[in-house]
Design an enzyme around this catalytic site. Structure first.
Site, PDB file in Angstrom:
ATOM      1  N   GLY A 183     -57.161  34.504   4.985  1.00  0.00           N
ATOM      2  CA  GLY A 183     -56.169  33.481   4.630  1.00  0.00           C
ATOM      3  C   GLY A 183     -55.072  33.452   5.698  1.00  0.00           C
ATOM      4  O   GLY A 183     -55.112  34.216   6.667  1.00  0.00           O
ATOM      5  N   GLY A 186     -53.040  36.847   6.477  1.00  0.00           N
ATOM      6  CA  GLY A 186     -53.846  37.821   7.225  1.00  0.00           C
ATOM      7  C   GLY A 186     -54.022  37.403   8.670  1.00  0.00           C
ATOM      8  O   GLY A 186     -53.934  38.234   9.583  1.00  0.00           O
ATOM      9  N   HIS A 445     -42.644   9.332  25.463  1.00  0.00           N
ATOM     10  CA  HIS A 445     -43.607   9.884  26.412  1.00  0.00           C
ATOM     11  C   HIS A 445     -42.879  10.815  27.380  1.00  0.00           C
ATOM     12  O   HIS A 445     -41.802  10.466  27.841  1.00  0.00           O
ATOM     13  CB  HIS A 445     -44.263   8.744  27.197  1.00  0.00           C
ATOM     14  CG  HIS A 445     -45.169   9.239  28.275  1.00  0.00           C
ATOM     15  ND1 HIS A 445     -46.417   9.752  28.014  1.00  0.00           N
ATOM     16  CD2 HIS A 445     -44.996   9.329  29.627  1.00  0.00           C
ATOM     17  CE1 HIS A 445     -46.992  10.126  29.144  1.00  0.00           C
ATOM     18  NE2 HIS A 445     -46.141   9.882  30.135  1.00  0.00           N
TER      19      HIS A 445
END
Ligand code: FAD
Length: 466
Positions: A183, A186, A445
């Site tokens: 998960g 972890g 940008h």
């Protein structure tokens, strides 16, 4: 005479402290009871904040080792783990004291101690040296959070067999670390110790990591983590964990039923968390729990006892700090006679590894299951100029939109700053936006956010840079 409050919050985590502040803002005489000695709950003390601190600094350490490739000569890079841990502790202290300051500013009474119900309007606080205080309250919000689960018969010693809490305070870098459970907690902690030099093995019962995540993203995520050196053992079941002279032996059965032992210095058990209702004396007042021992509430966070409410990890829903916070605000507003509300369809979730992984709304698997017809727009960071410019071009943005209406139903991002990028899509979804709305919004940008715009363009197959 016991002191009287209009509202009392039990638990000072992100759910509880935010709720207490909102209650006070709304003019209620409010108290908050917290037993750990500092405010901020799991999140600030042993969760989100210390883990993100270590993720950031371990990533810096990892990057610094490769600086010469970028033309930056800094000599030999050395880890000072003690100093790194002290910095982490400082970040925690600054933030938890910040919450204490906010309590003073909002005139919230802060009781240090463990709260339990004497009756539905009376709360006992057990403080230092077993000092007992009883307070009276009109309404109570339970926000006592959750605690880590271990495997049957295995106890955390927080040195060799550790929960996430122990994994945040190791005194040295383990040579070999086993993480039980793939998960997000972890994987985040595994990434930290892997970057600092540990050989990390993740043992997962399922055939994929991060259950609940869009499968395509989860696959890509595992591929990237493998490339970073993390070892995965899928469809593998832990049978037992024995402490040995220096470390532990983790005995498992692999996908073919073959017994495989892992010798390691540290084993992190990260298989989930359970609601924390133990010491509240709920039986005495008849507050009902559901089948998973979470406090049962209705849509307004009210329990079956009309003046008692519950929020955060201790009730149903994703165990996330921002979910707890939003519920804290909503329940405070409900108590004050307003109409507090949380939109559970649009709660983002983020894994703070490198790259980050973030999602909001429905996954492809959920849409298929619901027989919803959808379109997919995808854009790779390989074609995003900012990501290419700084050589962080792993991952992609994926947007799912309704086939007929074009309304955005979900988005999943793996890539640089995914945790920040997902907010734009959350806002768009709250306003019922279509993918075209995002596609027609001008994005600066060069930014990573252009990948979101391009993914939105790609929903109708008109991305420019791919
Ligand atoms: C390692 C780790 C990393 C995480 N990272 C993230 C992340 O990046 N993002 C995210 O959104 N979530 C993250 N989480 C989850 C997040 O920490 C929780 O979802 C969140 O803290 C839940 O908030 P809460 O207020 O419901 O409970 P908690 O934060 O658990 O707070 C409950 C508080 O109540 C106190 N308490 C319990 N019983 C009593 C009592 N009887 N009297 C008085 N006080 C009591 C406890 O001491 C605790 O401080 C992480 C968790 C862990 C363990």
């Amino acid at each position: 005479m016991s002191e009287k409050f209009q509202a009392v919050v039990i638990g000072g985590g992100p759910g509880g402290y935010v709720c207490a502040i909102r209650l006070a803002q709304l003019g209620l005489k409010t108290a908050c009871i917290e037993s750990r000695g500092s405010l901020g709950g799991t999140c600030l003390n042993v969760g989100c904040i210390p883990s993100k601190n270590l993720l950031n600094f371990s990533e810096n350490y990892h990057k610094a080792q490769n600086f010469s490739k970028l033309g930056i000569e800094v000599g030999k890079v050395k880890l000072n783990l003690e100093k790194m841990m002290k910095n982490k502790d400082k970040a925690v202290t600054v933030l938890t004291q910040g919450v204490e300051f906010l309590f003073k500013k909002n005139k919230i009474t802060y009781f240090k101690g463990a709260g339990s119900f004497k009756s539905k309007n009376k709360i006992l606080i057990l403080g230092d040296q077993k000092k007992e205080t009883i307070i009276e309250t009109e309404k109570t919000v339970i926000s006592t959070g959750s605690v880590p689960i271990s495997l049957p018969g295995i106890k955390f010693d927080e040195k060799i067999i550790v929960s996430s809490t122990g994994a945040l305070t190791l005194k040295s870098v383990p040579k070999k670390m086993v993480v039980v459970g793939g998960g997000y907690i972890g994987l985040e902690m595994g990434s930290v110790w892997s970057r600092l030099g540990a050989e990390v093995h993740v043992i997962e019962f399922l055939d994929h990591i991060t259950p609940g995540m869009d499968k395509e993203v989860s696959k890509e995520f595992m591929k990237i983590l493998k490339k970073q050196g993390i070892n995965f053992h899928m469809r593998t079941k832990v049978e037992s964990i024995e402490k040995v002279v220096k470390g532990a032996t983790v005995s498992t059965f692999d996908k073919d039923g073959k017994k495989v032992n892992f010798e390691c210095d540290v084993v992190l058990i990260s298989v989930g968390r359970k609601p924390n209702t133990n010491k509240l004396n709920l039986d005495a007042i008849g507050v009902k729990l559901d089948e998973k021992k979470r406090i049962k509430t209705d849509k307004s966070f009210q329990t079956n006892v009309s003046n008692i409410y519950a929020i955060g990890d201790v009730i149903e829903g994703p165990m996330l700090a921002h979910k707890a916070e939003d519920e804290g605000i909503a329940v405070a507003e409900n108590i004050a006679g307003q109409s507090g509300h949380v939109n559970y369809d649009i709660i983002p979730s983020v894994v703070y590894t490198t790259p980050e992984v973030a999602s909001v709304g429905k996954t492809e698997e959920q849409l298929k299951k619901a027989n919803t017809k959808y379109k997919i727009g995808k854009f790779s960071f390989l074609a995003n100029s900012r990501a290419k410019a700084i050589d962080e071009a792993e991952g992609f943005v994926k947007i799912l939109a309704d086939e007929t209406t074009d309304r955005v139903l979900g988005a999943h991002i793996i890539g640089p700053h995914a945790g920040e990028l997902i907010a734009e899509i959350g806002v768009a979804m709250e306003f019922g936006a279509s993918s075209e709305d995002i596609a027609r919004t001008c994005h600066a940008h060069p930014t990573f956010s252009e990948a979101v715009k391009e993914a939105a363009l790609s929903v109708d197959k008109r991305a420019i840079h791919s």
